[in-house]
Scaffold this active site. Structure first.
Site, PDB file in Angstrom:
ATOM      1  N   ALA A 110       0.801  -1.224   0.000  1.00  0.00           N
ATOM      2  CA  ALA A 110       0.000   0.000   0.000  1.00  0.00           C
ATOM      3  C   ALA A 110       0.839   1.282   0.000  1.00  0.00           C
ATOM      4  O   ALA A 110       0.292   2.367   0.197  1.00  0.00           O
ATOM      5  CB  ALA A 110      -0.923  -0.013   1.215  1.00  0.00           C
ATOM      6  N   ASN A 166       1.137  -3.631   8.059  1.00  0.00           N
ATOM      7  CA  ASN A 166       2.128  -4.483   7.396  1.00  0.00           C
ATOM      8  C   ASN A 166       3.263  -3.642   6.808  1.00  0.00           C
ATOM      9  O   ASN A 166       4.423  -4.041   6.832  1.00  0.00           O
ATOM     10  CB  ASN A 166       1.459  -5.246   6.231  1.00  0.00           C
ATOM     11  CG  ASN A 166       0.752  -6.499   6.702  1.00  0.00           C
ATOM     12  OD1 ASN A 166       1.381  -7.439   7.156  1.00  0.00           O
ATOM     13  ND2 ASN A 166      -0.574  -6.507   6.597  1.00  0.00           N
ATOM     14  N   HIS A 194      -1.013   6.668   4.295  1.00  0.00           N
ATOM     15  CA  HIS A 194       0.321   6.370   4.843  1.00  0.00           C
ATOM     16  C   HIS A 194       1.247   7.532   4.490  1.00  0.00           C
ATOM     17  O   HIS A 194       1.396   7.870   3.316  1.00  0.00           O
ATOM     18  CB  HIS A 194       0.894   5.076   4.234  1.00  0.00           C
ATOM     19  CG  HIS A 194       0.122   3.845   4.591  1.00  0.00           C
ATOM     20  ND1 HIS A 194      -0.003   3.375   5.883  1.00  0.00           N
ATOM     21  CD2 HIS A 194      -0.556   2.970   3.820  1.00  0.00           C
ATOM     22  CE1 HIS A 194      -0.732   2.271   5.882  1.00  0.00           C
ATOM     23  NE2 HIS A 194      -1.089   2.007   4.655  1.00  0.00           N
TER      24      HIS A 194
END
Ligand SMILES: NC(=O)c1ccc[n+]([C@@H]2O[C@H](COP(=O)([O-])OP(=O)(O)OC[C@H]3O[C@@H](n4cnc5c(N)ncnc54)[C@H](O)[C@@H]3O)[C@@H](O)[C@H]2O)c1
Length: 243
Positions: A110, A166, A194
């Site tokens: 991601a 993760n 993020h």
């Protein structure tokens, strides 16, 4: 190359929509029913049916199956990178893969910026920080405004949020340091955000990804599901772009 997948959830379905998958295995067999692939009864059968295995199941699946896959001389793609948080386990797995001549692929998932961190590390890295902002409901929190719910190291963050960070373990493996992580719960935000801050002799970098959810599963970022698809389809590329 025969592709096998462990875990017939969102990521597996995204892969199967775009690439030929030969065999699959899931502890919930019914999850595999709509995939055009051989449904295996156990890991051993999947290993026998595959040249490369994609783990798209859970961190526990990585801990349980990864060494068996490498011992069998098969390469693998690991999506649940949180399963590699234990350094001793990770080092043993990577070194066995070297001995067996197999490959372990950790997709960017991601986030972006893995190429930059790998290059910057050669000149010396000082600090890598990940700030993750997710919908509070997804994180299992009830808050009325954006709230810092975790601040600490990646190794602790993944224990607390095994499905949500993760990428913090990937950033730790790539940078070679247990990176700093902040997790915010936000009742308004719909995207998985993020933000990565990198400091080193190269200078500084700020990478911000606002991930939209996958069309058929809001829990998984679309980019994360597409990431193994790109990786698998580019394994034989003659021209490599970026690092
Ligand atoms: N690296 C990244 O950026 C990133 C991003 C998103 C998701 N992920 C991780 O990838 C994994 C898969 O994500 P998803 O969205 O497809 O999940 P999902 O919940 O949609 O599907 C997971 C499937 O795996 C199966 N499963 C779980 N444990 C298993 C086991 N031990 N053996 C066999 N099957 C098992 C489940 O029954 C389920 O069908 C998760 O661990 C998730 O945290 C990583």
């Amino acid at each position: 190359m025969r592709i096998g997948i462990i875990g017939c959830g969102n990521i597996a379905h995204q892969i199967a929509r775009r690439l030929k998958v030969h065999a699959v295995y899931d502890i919930q067999r019914e999850k595999c029913r709509d995939l055009d692939a051989k449904i295996c009864n156990d890991l051993e059968e999947l290993i026998g049916e595959s040249d490369l295995i994609v783990e798209a199941a859970s961190p526990d699946a990585v801990k349980e199956y990864a060494m068996k896959i490498i011992e069998a001389g098969k390469s693998m793609v690991i999506m649940s990178i949180g399963g590699l948080v234990n350094r001793e386990f990770r080092d043993a797995l990577f070194s066995r893969a070297r001995e067996k001549g197999t490959r372990i692929y950790l997709p960017s998932g991601a986030i972006g910026g893995i190429d930059l961190i790998k290059t910057a590390k050669l000149g010396g890295l000082r600090k890598v920080t990940l700030r993750t902002i997710k919908n509070s409901h997804t994180l299992g929190y009830q808050v009325s405004e954006r709230t810092l719910i975790f601040k600490g190291k990646a190794s602790e963050a993944i224990e607390k949020f095994p499905k949500s960070v993760n990428v913090s373990v990937l950033l730790s493996i790539v940078s070679g340091m247990d990176i700093d992580v902040e997790v915010y719960a936000d009742p308004q935000v719909k995207e998985n955000i993020h933000e990565i801050y990198v400091e080193g002799d190269f200078g500084t970098a700020e990478i911000r990804v606002r991930n939209k959810p996958s069309p058929d599963n809001p829990k998984t970022s679309y980019l994360a599901a597409l990431s193994p698809v790109y990786l698998l389809s580019s394994l034989e590329d003659v021209v490599r772009m970026g690092v």
